[in-house]
Design a protein around this motif. Structure first.
Motif, PDB file in Angstrom:
ATOM      1  N   ASP A   1      12.676  42.301 -37.182  1.00 44.30           N
ATOM      2  CA  ASP A   1      13.623  42.849 -38.163  1.00 44.30           C
ATOM      3  C   ASP A   1      13.505  44.344 -38.465  1.00 44.30           C
ATOM      4  O   ASP A   1      14.461  45.098 -38.295  1.00 44.30           O
TER       5      ASP A   1
ATOM      6  N   CYS B   1       7.171  38.823 -32.347  1.00 44.31           N
ATOM      7  CA  CYS B   1       8.500  39.043 -31.770  1.00 44.31           C
ATOM      8  C   CYS B   1       8.489  40.197 -30.757  1.00 44.31           C
ATOM      9  O   CYS B   1       9.378  40.291 -29.908  1.00 44.31           O
TER      10      CYS B   1
ATOM     11  N   CYS C   1      13.599  36.245 -33.503  1.00 42.32           N
ATOM     12  CA  CYS C   1      14.347  35.102 -34.039  1.00 42.32           C
ATOM     13  C   CYS C   1      15.689  34.961 -33.324  1.00 42.32           C
ATOM     14  O   CYS C   1      16.412  35.949 -33.145  1.00 42.32           O
TER      15      CYS C   1
ATOM     16  N   ALA D   1      17.040  40.369 -37.119  1.00 39.67           N
ATOM     17  CA  ALA D   1      16.686  40.967 -35.826  1.00 39.67           C
ATOM     18  C   ALA D   1      17.881  40.948 -34.876  1.00 39.67           C
ATOM     19  O   ALA D   1      18.210  41.971 -34.248  1.00 39.67           O
TER      20      ALA D   1
END
Ligand code: FES
Length: 574
Positions: A126, A57, A198, A204
């Motif tokens: 996250d 991510c 995400c 997140a």
């Protein structure tokens, strides 16, 4: 307001010395091709980077940092990029949450120990967002957040699929025999198909929204897709702005006020945000010195309606959210629910940034007069099963299960759950209450996202997709269901949850905020006398963590990290 002309920059304690120490600090930096004038007293901006190929991510953050640097140089600052521990949610075991506090220590000590005057936090996946916010809050320098941005919508067979939420849905379809494993696997490359985090309203996206709602980023930080050029513009403009913030001495505590946290709690409800925001905001507040309690989540947020039609509460994804107007449009819609005079890192108020924010798609951002869901915030439950509290997200629950009495089916650990849940002989039906122990901060260890337990196949085959589930663990922000989480004290600490046995009756009453174990005090005492605490880890980070982590209702920070130490210049090493 203090300016740099009356306050000496801390970086000058390193670079401003015309002696042996100054020589050492400057000379070694110059091996990177840095000209002498960069050490002339201009603001030094640390770009705190969570880039890692093991954190997909955040894998684009080296490039994003270059845009921050452009802005810093443009405003007359001196950018220095530095790495900190990166936490990849999809790879780290036993859970990325075990390392949130460790990463926050890395951030805090890296900032304080170095010649840095202001900080840009590059965060996405996250746990990287709370870890960086916590660490920076403990230093309290001028700080601005830049999130990496969500991925483009997942697309599979002509329809949108959301990261996380789509996995939970499809894996239950496999277990119910509705789709085969080949189809399930073929969705892998369609779900997460661009850089970014995400793109559901998972943790997140919730935390990126919290950063913006707290006033800690420039406008639209929450929703601009990672691949949209405007994300790079945001990074560039944040680089410019942090230099000004240093000159204005706009430290974190001037933005992270009680008002800012109240705004964030309400925004989390309005966006259908993650339950994980509860522990993260409590921990950040603890670092900056704002009094915030678990009960605040209920009293401030539980009656706030959900205005955002995004998965997992609704239908759409983050890309749609940005095109519909993004977080400013939601905040404008929230009207008097927001403290509009809360200061942001821009130097202007949240109200000034959002009062004219347009909405371009009412299917995605709904008016407060006709919300997606009423009373969408977190409810805080208490009772003899959770004396210090537990939480539930009613908007993600089945309404008919919010008041429920059922027979407990207890799993002593996640391994026990996995071993028995698919057993057709398991004595369970949809009226039962599934109970999972050992998933809390000390017990897992690390407070795992396992609270949304999979349902037994024999229940799924009836077409039933939800049951009451209770644990001391967390739940992915992309998950849903009538799931009671964060039971405190946790089982590993000898909380009442540790004493529940299969066959006990449990009462969940969300309207009355009650979680009750229908077992007499005498019987509980008898069971307690037989209970023994699990063996604790013997060394390393696991030991430090388990010895010092606080319970969920306090934010699961280490007890020795609560509060702040500021950013006084440490003594020299030469
Ligand atoms: Fe990184 Fe979801 S796995 S944000």
């Amino acid at each position: 307001m203090t300016t740099s002309s009356d306050k000496k920059l801390r970086s000058q304690a390193w670079f401003g010395k015309m002696n042996k120490d100054g020589f050492i600090h400057r000379s070694w930096m110059k091996n990177q091709g840095l000209p002498h004038h960069l050490f002339d007293g201009r603001p030094v901006i640390g770009i705190c980077n969570t880039w890692s190929e093991l954190t997909p991510c955040n894998a684009h953050f080296r490039e994003l940092a270059e845009y921050v640097k452009k802005g810093v140089y443009e405003a007359g600052g001196f950018p220095v990029e530095f790495p900190v521990m990166s936490l990849g949610e999809s790879n780290l075991r036993p859970t990325a949450m075990l390392f949130r506090n460790l990463a926050s220590m890395d951030v805090e000590e890296s900032i304080r120990a170095n010649p840095i005057d202001g900080v840009v936090l590059l965060m996405g996946c996250d746990k990287t967002t709370p870890a960086l916010m916590m660490g920076a809050a403990s230093c309290n320098l001028p700080t601005i957040g830049v999130s990496g941005g969500p991925m483009l919508n997942g697309r599979y067979k002509g329809r949108s699929i959301g990261s996380g939420t789509g996995v939970w849905q499809m894996s239950e379809e496999v277990r119910a025999g509705k789709i085969d494993i080949e189809e399930f696997i073929s969705a892998e490359s369609c779900m997460n198909r661009s850089r970014g985090h995400c793109m559901t309203m998972g943790t997140a996206s919730s935390m990126a929204s919290m950063v913006e709602a707290l006033g800690m980023s420039l406008t639209h930080n929450a929703a601009i897709p990672a691949v949209d050029a405007r994300r790079q513009v945001l990074a560039h403009m944040s680089g410019r702005r942090i230099v000004e913030m240093v000159r204005e001495d706009l430290t974190m505590d001037k933005v992270l006020t009680r008002q800012a946290f109240e705004n964030a709690i309400r925004v989390n409800a309005a966006i259908g945000g993650s339950t994980n925001a509860v522990v993260h905001l409590l921990a950040i507040a603890g670092r900056i010195g704002v009094q915030l309690t678990l009960e605040d989540w209920d009293s401030l947020g539980s009656s706030v309606p959900c205005l955002l039609n995004l998965q997992p509460s609704g239908e759409y994804l983050m890309e749609d959210f940005y095109y519909a107007g993004g977080l400013p449009a939601v905040i404008r819609e929230m009207g008097s629910l927001i403290h509009r005079d809360a200061l942001t890192v821009s130097g202007s108020t949240l109200g000034e940034h959002t009062s004219d924010a347009p909405c371009y798609d009412r299917k995605v951002i709904l008016p407060i007069s006709a919300p997606l869901k009423d009373k969408a915030g977190i409810a805080v439950l208490k009772g003899n099963l959770a004396p210090d509290g537990a939480i539930i997200k009613p908007s993600a629950s089945t309404p008919s299960l919010l008041v429920h009495r059922g027979r407990a089916v207890v799993f002593e650990s996640v391994e026990d759950l996995h071993e028995r849940i698919n057993d057709e002989a398991l004595d369970i039906d949809e009226s039962c209450v599934m109970v999972l122990k050992g998933a809390g901060p000390k017990g897992y260890p690390g407070f795992a996202e396992v609270g949304n337990m999979p349902l037994p196949p024999k229940v799924l085959r009836k077409g039933i997709s939800d049951m009451v589930r209770i644990s001391d663990g967390r739940m992915s922000g992309t998950a849903y269901g009538t799931v009671v989480l964060h039971v405190s004290p946790e089982a590993a600490l000898g909380g009442p949850l540790a004493l529940v046995q299969s066959g006990d009756m449990i009462e969940l009453d969300v309207p009355n905020r009650r979680l009750h174990l229908d077992v007499s005090d005498e019987e509980m005492e008898r069971r307690r006398a037989l209970w023994s605490a699990p063996v604790r880890p013997a060394r390393g980070w696991y030991k430090i963590y388990v010895d010092h982590v606080q319970q969920a209702h306090l934010g699961a920070d280490l007890d020795l990290l609560v509060g702040a130490s500021g950013a006084a210049v440490p003594r020299d090493s030469h």
